[in-house]
Structure formats: C-alpha cells, structure tokens
Design a protein around this motif. Structure first.
Motif, PDB file in Angstrom:
ATOM      1  N   ALA A   3      26.551  42.302  48.565  1.00 51.62           N
ATOM      2  CA  ALA A   3      27.035  43.596  48.100  1.00 51.62           C
ATOM      3  C   ALA A   3      27.732  43.458  46.746  1.00 51.62           C
ATOM      4  CB  ALA A   3      27.992  44.184  49.136  1.00 51.62           C
ATOM      5  N   VAL A   4      28.578  42.448  46.610  1.00 48.48           N
ATOM      6  CA  VAL A   4      29.316  42.268  45.351  1.00 48.48           C
ATOM      7  C   VAL A   4      28.351  41.965  44.210  1.00 48.48           C
ATOM      8  CG1 VAL A   4      30.976  40.789  44.156  1.00 48.48           C
ATOM      9  CG2 VAL A   4      31.453  41.573  46.477  1.00 48.48           C
ATOM     10  N   ALA A   5      27.401  41.055  44.456  1.00 44.86           N
ATOM     11  CA  ALA A   5      26.457  40.689  43.398  1.00 44.86           C
ATOM     12  C   ALA A   5      25.646  41.894  42.953  1.00 44.86           C
ATOM     13  CB  ALA A   5      25.526  39.585  43.898  1.00 44.86           C
ATOM     14  N   ILE A   6      25.182  42.697  43.922  1.00 41.79           N
ATOM     15  CA  ILE A   6      24.382  43.885  43.570  1.00 41.79           C
ATOM     16  C   ILE A   6      25.230  44.878  42.784  1.00 41.79           C
ATOM     17  CG2 ILE A   6      23.208  45.913  44.554  1.00 41.79           C
ATOM     18  CD1 ILE A   6      22.224  43.967  46.803  1.00 41.79           C
ATOM     19  N   ALA A   7      26.477  45.044  43.193  1.00 45.13           N
ATOM     20  CA  ALA A   7      27.357  45.984  42.505  1.00 45.13           C
ATOM     21  C   ALA A   7      27.557  45.571  41.043  1.00 45.13           C
ATOM     22  CB  ALA A   7      28.701  46.060  43.224  1.00 45.13           C
ATOM     23  N   ILE A   8      27.763  44.270  40.816  1.00 46.65           N
ATOM     24  CA  ILE A   8      27.997  43.793  39.443  1.00 46.65           C
ATOM     25  C   ILE A   8      26.766  44.033  38.582  1.00 46.65           C
ATOM     26  CG2 ILE A   8      28.320  41.723  38.038  1.00 46.65           C
ATOM     27  CD1 ILE A   8      30.217  40.696  40.274  1.00 46.65           C
ATOM     28  N   VAL A   9      25.585  43.651  39.088  1.00 45.53           N
ATOM     29  CA  VAL A   9      24.358  43.814  38.297  1.00 45.53           C
ATOM     30  C   VAL A   9      24.087  45.301  38.040  1.00 45.53           C
ATOM     31  CG1 VAL A   9      21.853  43.488  38.297  1.00 45.53           C
ATOM     32  CG2 VAL A   9      23.353  41.645  39.072  1.00 45.53           C
ATOM     33  N   ALA A  10      24.272  46.132  39.079  1.00 48.10           N
ATOM     34  CA  ALA A  10      24.029  47.565  38.919  1.00 48.10           C
ATOM     35  C   ALA A  10      24.954  48.158  37.855  1.00 48.10           C
ATOM     36  CB  ALA A  10      24.234  48.273  40.253  1.00 48.10           C
ATOM     37  N   GLY A  11      26.225  47.732  37.882  1.00 48.36           N
ATOM     38  CA  GLY A  11      27.189  48.226  36.899  1.00 48.36           C
ATOM     39  C   GLY A  11      26.767  47.861  35.493  1.00 48.36           C
ATOM     40  N   LEU A  12      26.299  46.604  35.308  1.00 48.71           N
ATOM     41  CA  LEU A  12      25.878  46.153  33.982  1.00 48.71           C
ATOM     42  C   LEU A  12      24.678  46.957  33.499  1.00 48.71           C
ATOM     43  CD1 LEU A  12      26.293  42.285  34.306  1.00 48.71           C
ATOM     44  CD2 LEU A  12      27.657  43.845  32.903  1.00 48.71           C
ATOM     45  N   VAL A  13      23.706  47.150  34.375  1.00 43.19           N
ATOM     46  CA  VAL A  13      22.513  47.913  33.991  1.00 43.19           C
ATOM     47  C   VAL A  13      22.925  49.352  33.656  1.00 43.19           C
ATOM     48  CG1 VAL A  13      20.318  48.845  34.838  1.00 43.19           C
ATOM     49  CG2 VAL A  13      20.948  46.475  35.341  1.00 43.19           C
ATOM     50  N   TRP A  14      23.779  49.933  34.467  1.00 37.65           N
ATOM     51  CA  TRP A  14      24.211  51.318  34.275  1.00 37.65           C
ATOM     52  C   TRP A  14      24.846  51.505  32.898  1.00 37.65           C
ATOM     53  CZ3 TRP A  14      23.282  55.902  36.063  1.00 37.65           C
ATOM     54  CH2 TRP A  14      24.179  56.947  35.801  1.00 37.65           C
ATOM     55  N   THR A  15      25.788  50.617  32.564  1.00 35.28           N
ATOM     56  CA  THR A  15      26.445  50.789  31.271  1.00 35.28           C
ATOM     57  C   THR A  15      25.470  50.529  30.124  1.00 35.28           C
ATOM     58  OG1 THR A  15      28.185  50.005  29.817  1.00 35.28           O
ATOM     59  CG2 THR A  15      27.450  48.453  31.448  1.00 35.28           C
ATOM     60  N   ALA A  16      24.539  49.573  30.292  1.00 35.96           N
ATOM     61  CA  ALA A  16      23.568  49.308  29.230  1.00 35.96           C
ATOM     62  C   ALA A  16      22.677  50.516  28.984  1.00 35.96           C
ATOM     63  CB  ALA A  16      22.716  48.092  29.599  1.00 35.96           C
ATOM     64  N   VAL A  17      22.358  51.246  30.055  1.00 30.33           N
ATOM     65  CA  VAL A  17      21.454  52.385  29.914  1.00 30.33           C
ATOM     66  C   VAL A  17      22.202  53.619  29.404  1.00 30.33           C
ATOM     67  CG1 VAL A  17      19.970  53.997  31.198  1.00 30.33           C
ATOM     68  CG2 VAL A  17      19.862  51.547  31.663  1.00 30.33           C
ATOM     69  N   THR A  18      23.413  53.836  29.926  1.00 29.74           N
ATOM     70  CA  THR A  18      24.092  55.100  29.613  1.00 29.74           C
ATOM     71  C   THR A  18      24.904  55.042  28.331  1.00 29.74           C
ATOM     72  OG1 THR A  18      25.939  54.434  31.006  1.00 29.74           O
ATOM     73  CG2 THR A  18      24.230  55.826  32.016  1.00 29.74           C
ATOM     74  N   ASN A  19      25.383  53.846  27.949  1.00 29.66           N
ATOM     75  CA  ASN A  19      26.168  53.764  26.719  1.00 29.66           C
ATOM     76  C   ASN A  19      25.225  53.800  25.524  1.00 29.66           C
ATOM     77  OD1 ASN A  19      27.784  53.140  24.556  1.00 29.66           O
ATOM     78  ND2 ASN A  19      28.939  51.546  25.630  1.00 29.66           N
ATOM     79  N   GLU A  20      25.230  54.926  24.816  1.00 33.24           N
ATOM     80  CA  GLU A  20      24.239  55.093  23.749  1.00 33.24           C
ATOM     81  C   GLU A  20      24.499  54.197  22.562  1.00 33.24           C
ATOM     82  OE1 GLU A  20      23.892  59.167  22.779  1.00 33.24           O
ATOM     83  OE2 GLU A  20      22.862  59.647  24.674  1.00 33.24           O
ATOM     84  N   LYS A  21      25.715  53.633  22.482  1.00 33.82           N
ATOM     85  CA  LYS A  21      26.029  52.783  21.321  1.00 33.82           C
ATOM     86  C   LYS A  21      25.240  51.471  21.334  1.00 33.82           C
ATOM     87  CE  LYS A  21      30.608  54.721  20.928  1.00 33.82           C
ATOM     88  NZ  LYS A  21      31.875  54.549  21.657  1.00 33.82           N
ATOM     89  N   TYR A  22      24.614  51.183  22.440  1.00 32.89           N
ATOM     90  CA  TYR A  22      23.723  50.017  22.448  1.00 32.89           C
ATOM     91  C   TYR A  22      22.529  50.244  21.526  1.00 32.89           C
ATOM     92  CZ  TYR A  22      25.856  47.321  26.249  1.00 32.89           C
ATOM     93  OH  TYR A  22      26.697  46.550  27.007  1.00 32.89           O
ATOM     94  N   ARG A  23      22.148  51.501  21.360  1.00 40.89           N
ATOM     95  CA  ARG A  23      21.005  51.897  20.498  1.00 40.89           C
ATOM     96  C   ARG A  23      19.771  51.042  20.777  1.00 40.89           C
ATOM     97  NH1 ARG A  23      24.534  52.544  15.704  1.00 40.89           N
ATOM     98  NH2 ARG A  23      25.810  54.361  16.226  1.00 40.89           N
TER      99      ARG A  23
END
Lengths: 318, 255
Positions: free
Chosen positions: A37-57
């Motif tokens: 559960a912890v590992a999935i949560a961490i990876v999901a969080g990273l993917v989420w911020t990479a996709v939603t944070n537009e400053k990654y461009r």
C-alpha cells in the motif's frame, strides 16, 4: 481423545507419522499488505504531481528531446566516456604493474599518484587542468642535453575538451589501477608457483595462466566504472565542453525552460545507463564472485565429483 | 656417468628473515631412487623441496640437480644467480606436485596437461593432445580430459597434476605432501599412481606423512627437525629402528 499411534524402536515407543500430501501455507501478515500500500501510494503521488503540475511542461520536454543540439551533446558525452575510459584503463594497467613492482621507488611512485588522484575531487582536478597554463605557460618538449626541442604553448593546447579528457583520464587511471591490482591479488600464489615450476616464462605465465583468472574480478568492476564515468562526464560542463548537460544548459539559457531541459538531459543519462547496464548485468552474472560457481549438469549422477561447483569461465586456452 | 635424475645438496642454508629454516642440509638422491623427507610441521621439509626447483632461493651451500649447478653459476669465487630464462629451462626438467594441486582452473584437465609441452616446449599441439590423453589414461582418468578442475574430486585433481608434471618428461619428480589435502578415501588412488611411477624408475623426492607408503616404496628416508637433517638412511631401517632420540619420539607419535 485420539489414540496416538506409536512405533516401537529399540529405545522405546515414538509417535508414528502417516505420510499425507498436504499443501503447506505460510500466512500473509499485515505488514506484507502495508508495504504494498505504501509503495503504491508513493508512486501514484509522484505520477499525479508529474501529470497535474503544468510547470513540468512535458510538451517542451518532448519537443527538445531529439533536437540537434541535444543529440550533439549526447555524442560528446559518449565520446568523452569512451576516450577517458579507454585511456584511463591503459594508464591504470601501467600504474597497477608499477604498484605491484618489487622495486620500492617504482611502487611508491604509483602509490603516490593513486593517493593524490583519489584523494582530491575530480571537479577540482578538471578546473585545475583547464588552468594549468597559469602554472606552466610554455612547455618545451625535446631531448635532454641537445638542442632539439619544440616549444609548446600550453594555453593553446589546453582547450576545454583537452582539459576534460586529461582530467577524467588521470582520475580514472587511479581507480582502474586499483581494480586491476585487486584482480591480480585474487589469483593465489600457488598458480604462479605451478606455472613457474613447469618452466613458463614470466610472459607466458601472465598471458595464459594469470590474466585469464584476473578477469572475473576485473571485468564486472570495470563495467561499473563505465556507467559511473558516463555520469561523471557531466562535470565537464563547468569547463564549457558542449556535452549533454552543457547543451541542455545552452538551450535553457536562451529559453528559460530550465526544468524541462534538465529533464531531457536526465532522461538521456537514464537511457544510456540502462542500455549499458544490460551487458553489465550479463557480464556480472558470468563473472561476479558471488555467482562464480554453479552446479554442473551432471549434478544428479553418482559420478565422483559431479555436482561440484564449477567456475563459469569456459574458454579453453589451448 | 649420466648425471640425469640426481640431486646433490651440500650444506644448504636458508633463512626467512631471522628465522633459519634450513641448517647445513646434506642430501643425495641417486637416479631412479625414491627418497622421503619426514618430520614435524615447520621442520623445513617443504622449504628444502621448494629450494630444489627454485621456488625458494638458497642462501648458502651447493645444490646440483641433474649434475648441474641449480639456479646459479660459479664465477670468480662466488655463486651468481642465473637469468630467469636459464632458471626456467632447469625447472622444466623437474616435475613438481603441490599439496593444493594448483591446477589451472581456467583450463580443462587435458589443457592443464598440455600446457607445459605446448606453451614451454612449443611442441606440436596435436601430438601433445594425444600424449595428454595417454598420460590421463595412465593415471586412471581417461575420459576426464574435457572436465574442468572444479568438476573433479581432490584425488582426481591431484592425479591430473601428476600427469601435468609428467608431460614435461622430467628427470626428477618432487612431491610436496601430495595427499595431505585429500579426503582419507581419496589418498589411495593418488598413492597408487605414485607407486606406478616409482616402479618405472623415476627419481622421486617426496615430503610426506604417509609412513606406510614410505616404508613400502622409499629407498631412503630423511628425518628433519627444526631445519636440521637429524637422521638419514635406509627407509625400512630408519622407520623400524631409528637411532636418534628425536626420530624415535616423532615416529612414536605418528605411527
């Protein structure tokens, strides 16, 4: 109450066992599920911020991923890696031989070199070589005690690229010499004695007996050095060599797309190290100490010696 | 007289640092003779053997192997160490078998046996391969030529090592505790090979703890203790009726 069946042995009765084929189950414990559960949560969080944070461009990342400047930088990085690794290994071999010499001045000199180059940061060494002209503005190469000599303008030859190759090579040589020396140290004294007692010359002994046995220790470690060197080359960007990192920096200096271009560079480094790690892990499986031995196919036969551990180096030298 | 297969040592001395391991050792081995060196560990037996094929250098004394000064030449009232190439030539005529076998793990059994003739004597590879197969058969290992040392038992490895030494067609065979690293049940097969060799008239000098073998096969026995040759003589005589106290004490403990 069950009547326990017993078998009588010479020293008294023992409970007898009926042979029954049943599955054995090790129960899963809560921590097994928590870890997932912890590992999935961490990876999901990273993917989420990479996709939603537009400053990654991400679109910018993809548009620059294969531009000419970046590809040129990539090529320079690969060339630097190959050149400094190749030259460093050759020089490391010479240093290792010197270090193993029975003549104290020779081994002492090698020791001094290794201590110095391993004891100072490679970044400092690179800047130092780039500025070497401040110390020796003019060198003259010639034959001592004769008039034959050629003056050399150090400032002119010590371009950023030269400084980068010189700096990385000299540093790498120190590390490679220790790896090579370790390889030779891994061969037992008895192997030298056996070869010598057959009347082998020093060269024959090294070529056919000793060096083949040093390879299991040297090759995997050298592979690691190549991967390390690939990343280490990014340091030369401080000298202005147009390597992968410097090329990315050159672009974002104009466009201010700092993060996307650093991502471009990182992805390329990652791809290259992954590509290199495939042969590396194959070599490691073949050579590394821990997996050096494996069971023979004849392990099940009753032949004496079958099932013993065999070194996987299979080449016959004769 | 053909001096091949003879060893003569007079007053050999050898020190490791301050520790003197050989003190004025005399030794004579005639061609075709089998000599055993026995004694407690640390008595200098192995060092003596290793001096005879140049794995150790002698500090003082005279050593003649196959009738030639071994490892040095006499010139201007002094002994000068020979060049490595000459030393290698002299060693090539002496077979050595080690306690730890020391087979080359990167080569098959057959390649191990061929390594001397091919790499040192530069003989024809095909002929050497045939000869290697013969030698392996003679030590009871026909069909094991393609195996690597790690696939063989200790006793088999030691027999390959003997075949490898014999491939050089030596005039003398030296054995440094050849059965000490073996499982007890593997000792016999190696001793059998050595017994064959002794029967064929090979000059043999061996350091061993196998007293029964020494009594059966050896012509002469040398008992060493603390670097000194304490007692020397006919093998059966020395082993049955030792004259020296130290020999008696040692034999009482090991027999």
């Amino acid at each position: 109450m069950d009547v326990i069946e017993t078998t009588t042995t010479r020293s008294g009765p023992v409970p007898s066992i009926r042979a029954e084929e049943k599955k054995r189950i090790t129960p899963k414990r809560p921590r097994d599920y928590v870890a997932w559960a912890v590992a999935i949560a961490i990876v999901a969080g990273l993917v989420w911020t990479a996709v939603t944070n537009e400053k990654y461009r991400w679109p910018v990342v993809f548009s620059y991923f294969t531009t000419q400047t970046i590809l040129n930088g990539l090529l320079v990085t690969l060339l630097l890696t190959a050149a400094s690794m190749g030259l460093g290994t050759l020089m490391g071999l010479v240093l290792a031989v010197m270090r193993m010499s029975h003549q104290r001045p020779v081994s002492g000199l090698a020791q001094l070199y290794i201590t110095f180059f391993r004891g100072t940061p490679v970044l400092v060494q690179l800047v130092f070589w780039f500025n070497i002209a401040a110390l020796y503005p003019n060198l003259s190469i010639g034959i001592p005690f004769t008039d034959i000599s050629t003056p050399v303008n150090v400032n002119a030859i010590m371009t950023p690229m030269t400084a980068a190759i010189v700096g990385l090579t000299l540093n790498q040589a120190a590390y490679m010499s220790e790896i090579i020396r370790g390889g030779f140290a891994s061969v037992s004294r008895g192997q030298h004695e056996a070869a010598e007692s057959l009347g082998m010359s020093g060269f024959t002994k090294l070529r056919h007996v000793i060096i083949p046995q040093t390879m299991p220790a040297i090759i995997p470690a050298t592979g690691n050095q190549v991967i390390g060197m690939l990343k280490e080359t990014s340091l030369v960007s401080v000298l202005g060599v147009a390597d992968l990192l410097q090329s990315a920096q050159a672009i974002y200096a104009r466009t201010y797309q700092t993060i996307p271009l650093l991502i471009v560079a990182s992805l390329w480094y990652l791809i290259m190290t992954l590509v290199l790690s495939v042969p590396q892990s194959m070599i490691e499986r073949r050579f590394s100490r821990s997996t050096r031995t494996r069971l023979t196919p004849a392990a099940t036969s009753a032949e004496p010696g079958a099932g013993q551990l065999v070194p996987p180096t299979r080449e016959s030298l004769l | 007289m053909n001096p091949d297969g003879t060893i003569v040592a007079r007053k050999l001395c050898k020190s490791f640092g301050r520790h003197q391991v050989l003190r004025d050792i005399d030794l004579t081995v005639a061609a075709g003779e089998i000599s055993c060196i026995i004694g407690p560990s640390g008595s200098g037996k192995s060092t003596l053997l290793r001096c005879i094929n140049g794995l150790e250098t002698v500090d003082r004394g005279v050593l003649k192997v196959n009738g030639e000064d071994f490892g040095y030449v006499e010139k201007d009232d002094a002994y000068h160490a020979v060049r490595p190439k000459r030393l290698a030539e002299q060693r090539a005529r002496i077979g050595m078998v080690f306690q730890q076998f020391n087979l080359f793990p990167n080569m098959t059994a057959e390649s191990n046996v061929m390594s001397g003739p091919v790499l040192v004597q530069k003989k024809d590879r095909v002929a050497c391969r045939e000869r290697a197969q013969e030698l392996l058969a003679s030590v009871g290992l026909s069909g094991c030529g393609h195996k690597y040392p790690a696939q063989l038992s200790g006793g088999q490895q030691q027999r390959v090592a003997i075949a490898r030494a014999l491939a050089m067609e030596p005039t003398i065979m030296l054995f440094d505790e050849p059965t000490s690293a073996l499982d007890p049940e593997r000792v016999g097969e190696v001793l059998a090979v050595m017994r064959d060799l002794a029967g064929n008239g090979m000059t043999m000098l061996l350091v061993t703890h196998e007293m029964a073998f020494a009594r059966e096969v050896a012509d002469e026995v040398l008992f060493m203790d603390e670097g000194i040759a304490v007692e020397r003589g006919d093998a059966r005589e020395v082993l049955a009726n030792p004259r020296e106290k130290r020999t008696q004490a040692f034999l009482e403990r090991v027999l």
